[in-house]
Motif scaffolding. Structure first.
Motif, PDB file in Angstrom:
ATOM      1  N   MET A  32       0.804  -1.221   0.000  1.00  0.00           N
ATOM      2  CA  MET A  32       0.000   0.000   0.000  1.00  0.00           C
ATOM      3  C   MET A  32       0.838   1.273   0.000  1.00  0.00           C
ATOM      4  SD  MET A  32      -2.803  -1.482  -0.244  1.00  0.00           S
ATOM      5  CE  MET A  32      -3.870  -0.069  -0.254  1.00  0.00           C
ATOM      6  N   PHE A  43       3.653  -0.363   4.327  1.00  0.00           N
ATOM      7  CA  PHE A  43       2.318  -0.755   4.748  1.00  0.00           C
ATOM      8  C   PHE A  43       1.801  -1.820   3.801  1.00  0.00           C
ATOM      9  CE2 PHE A  43       2.330   3.439   6.816  1.00  0.00           C
ATOM     10  CZ  PHE A  43       1.894   3.066   8.079  1.00  0.00           C
ATOM     11  N   ARG A  45      -1.645  -4.668   3.221  1.00  0.00           N
ATOM     12  CA  ARG A  45      -3.061  -4.905   3.534  1.00  0.00           C
ATOM     13  C   ARG A  45      -3.382  -6.348   3.175  1.00  0.00           C
ATOM     14  NH1 ARG A  45      -7.583  -1.460   3.927  1.00  0.00           N
ATOM     15  NH2 ARG A  45      -6.218   0.255   3.366  1.00  0.00           N
ATOM     16  N   GLU A  52      -4.572  -2.405   7.499  1.00  0.00           N
ATOM     17  CA  GLU A  52      -3.174  -2.418   7.066  1.00  0.00           C
ATOM     18  C   GLU A  52      -2.280  -2.705   8.261  1.00  0.00           C
ATOM     19  OE1 GLU A  52      -2.241   1.352   5.318  1.00  0.00           O
ATOM     20  OE2 GLU A  52      -3.408   0.950   3.528  1.00  0.00           O
ATOM     21  N   TRP A  53      -1.093  -3.220   7.969  1.00  0.00           N
ATOM     22  CA  TRP A  53      -0.074  -3.357   8.996  1.00  0.00           C
ATOM     23  C   TRP A  53       1.242  -2.840   8.438  1.00  0.00           C
ATOM     24  CZ3 TRP A  53      -1.554  -7.558   6.079  1.00  0.00           C
ATOM     25  CH2 TRP A  53      -0.561  -8.324   5.501  1.00  0.00           C
ATOM     26  N   GLU A  54       2.117  -2.474   9.350  1.00  0.00           N
ATOM     27  CA  GLU A  54       3.420  -1.938   8.975  1.00  0.00           C
ATOM     28  C   GLU A  54       4.477  -3.001   9.270  1.00  0.00           C
ATOM     29  OE1 GLU A  54       5.774   2.302   9.524  1.00  0.00           O
ATOM     30  OE2 GLU A  54       4.283   1.715  10.994  1.00  0.00           O
TER      31      GLU A  54
END
Length: 78
Positions: A32, A43, A45, A52-54
């Protein structure tokens, strides 16, 4: 005696929306965009949608190219 270190691996920069592997978390996700952490992050998804995660940019990998599938003709058109 000094142990030889491996040179740092070049960071992979995927295209927006590209499916990549997050090695840190052991899952695939859609890219993303870049993150905002102290160290390079991105990021991702989940492919089915969701939060979303980092993750560290060094932990994402390109997925092998999947073969293109031939479209299935509609019934009765063969």
């Amino acid at each position: 005696m000094n142990a030889r270190r491996k040179p740092p691996r070049a960071l992979y920069t995927p295209q927006l929306g590209e499916l990549v592997r997050d090695e840190k978390h052991g899952v695939n996700g859609l890219y993303m965009g870049p993150g905002y952490g102290k160290h390079p992050t991105v990021f991702l998804r989940p492919t089915g949608g969701g939060m979303e995660w980092e993750t560290p940019a060094s932990e994402i990998q390109r997925l092998p190219q999947q073969p293109e599938l031939d479209p299935v003709p509609p019934p009765g058109t063969r």
